[in-house]
Design a protein around this motif. Sequence first.
Motif, PDB file in Angstrom:
ATOM      1  N   ARG A 122       0.817  -1.214   0.000  1.00 55.34           N
ATOM      2  CA  ARG A 122       0.000   0.000   0.000  1.00 55.34           C
ATOM      3  C   ARG A 122       0.855   1.271   0.000  1.00 55.34           C
ATOM      4  NH1 ARG A 122      -5.435  -0.486   1.704  1.00 55.34           N
ATOM      5  NH2 ARG A 122      -6.054  -2.635   2.146  1.00 55.34           N
ATOM      6  N   HIS A 123       1.957   1.217   0.719  1.00 58.37           N
ATOM      7  CA  HIS A 123       2.790   2.415   0.882  1.00 58.37           C
ATOM      8  C   HIS A 123       4.254   2.033   0.666  1.00 58.37           C
ATOM      9  CE1 HIS A 123      -0.832   4.244   2.472  1.00 58.37           C
ATOM     10  NE2 HIS A 123      -0.919   3.272   3.353  1.00 58.37           N
ATOM     11  N   PRO A 124       4.662   1.797  -0.575  1.00 58.23           N
ATOM     12  CA  PRO A 124       6.012   1.282  -0.850  1.00 58.23           C
ATOM     13  C   PRO A 124       7.137   2.221  -0.422  1.00 58.23           C
ATOM     14  CG  PRO A 124       4.894   1.934  -2.887  1.00 58.23           C
ATOM     15  CD  PRO A 124       3.864   1.951  -1.818  1.00 58.23           C
ATOM     16  N   ARG A 125       6.848   3.494  -0.263  1.00 60.84           N
ATOM     17  CA  ARG A 125       7.899   4.445   0.115  1.00 60.84           C
ATOM     18  C   ARG A 125       8.027   4.613   1.617  1.00 60.84           C
ATOM     19  NH1 ARG A 125       6.352   9.140  -4.318  1.00 60.84           N
ATOM     20  NH2 ARG A 125       6.749   7.885  -6.188  1.00 60.84           N
ATOM     21  N   LEU A 126       7.148   3.958   2.383  1.00 62.39           N
ATOM     22  CA  LEU A 126       7.177   4.077   3.843  1.00 62.39           C
ATOM     23  C   LEU A 126       8.179   3.078   4.416  1.00 62.39           C
ATOM     24  CD1 LEU A 126       5.909   5.366   6.376  1.00 62.39           C
ATOM     25  CD2 LEU A 126       4.240   3.509   6.366  1.00 62.39           C
ATOM     26  N   SER A 127       9.142   3.572   5.170  1.00 57.39           N
ATOM     27  CA  SER A 127      10.160   2.722   5.792  1.00 57.39           C
ATOM     28  C   SER A 127       9.856   2.586   7.284  1.00 57.39           C
ATOM     29  CB  SER A 127      11.551   3.339   5.596  1.00 57.39           C
ATOM     30  OG  SER A 127      12.526   2.601   6.285  1.00 57.39           O
TER      31      SER A 127
END
Length: 315
Positions: A122-127
């Motif tokens: 859903r949020h590939p850029r969230l680390s």
Amino acid sequence: MDAAPHNLPPLAALRIFEAAGRHASFSAAAAELGVTPSAVSHAVRTLEDRLGIPLFRRNAKGLSLTPAGEDLLSEATRAFEGLSRVMARLKEAQGDAGLRVSAAPTFAASWLLPRLADLRRRHPRLSVAITTEQEWVELGDGRFDFAVRMAAAPSGPGEWLRLAPVRLVPVAAPAFKGLDVGAAMARLPGIHVTSTRDDWASWSAAQGMAPPELARGMRFDTVHMAIDAAAQGLGVALARLPVCDADLASGRVTALAEPLETGMAYWLVGRPGVLRQFDGRIFAEWLQAELTAELTPEEKATPETPSVTGTRARR
């Protein structure tokens, strides 16, 4: 000589358009950004009104970009990718590993870990970095952004968001399916968790029973290990729901009684200001939505407790 001001539309609308164009779907863009499809549609319409040209063709087959939309998408994607690279370099220079989350071992291993693939999709850029150390957590010392904690109510500083009620249920190996808890405990010792010593006392008091003898059963320092031991027929353990739901649903262990409401709940405790930041808000909304989806209507009706501000949270 002063630089000319940038002639740009609202950046929030431009970011939403970029996600919608990249996915060719308002729904997929909404899932990525954590907003509703109608919010995506409204932002795109606002951008089209601002520019005075259509950016998408809408028809029975779905969405497709107009030539103007393709041109804008190419430039917008390039700009946002450039900004993302700069942000990554700045975070790396500061030693920032993304959102830093402290969680109890069983919650992290049994509930959170199996769902992280969905969060990444859903949020590939969230680390996100997960820590399971048994310790006090100072949310203002720069080490953690969030802590997942169990409490009856906000019991200290921090921004508290209620996630789900905690219930206890005695469980044993599948071979003991159909036995009630009294019959099973006549044949098996109780399995104790040293970090949650009050669980057996609270459950036994509510049932009008004596708690199992500590000296007779095995002892572990996490609920996760206690459930593993119960699955191997080594005794009766107290499972915490919802974090142990998968163990029951898969048949690894069988419930020996109805779940007991404890009056406790899982809470997401954030450092001051983290829920106002984009990454923090996205993570909190995802976590709460995932847990809420598994609640019964009665549990969903439980009112949430407003957040309070401060810096400390107990594991």
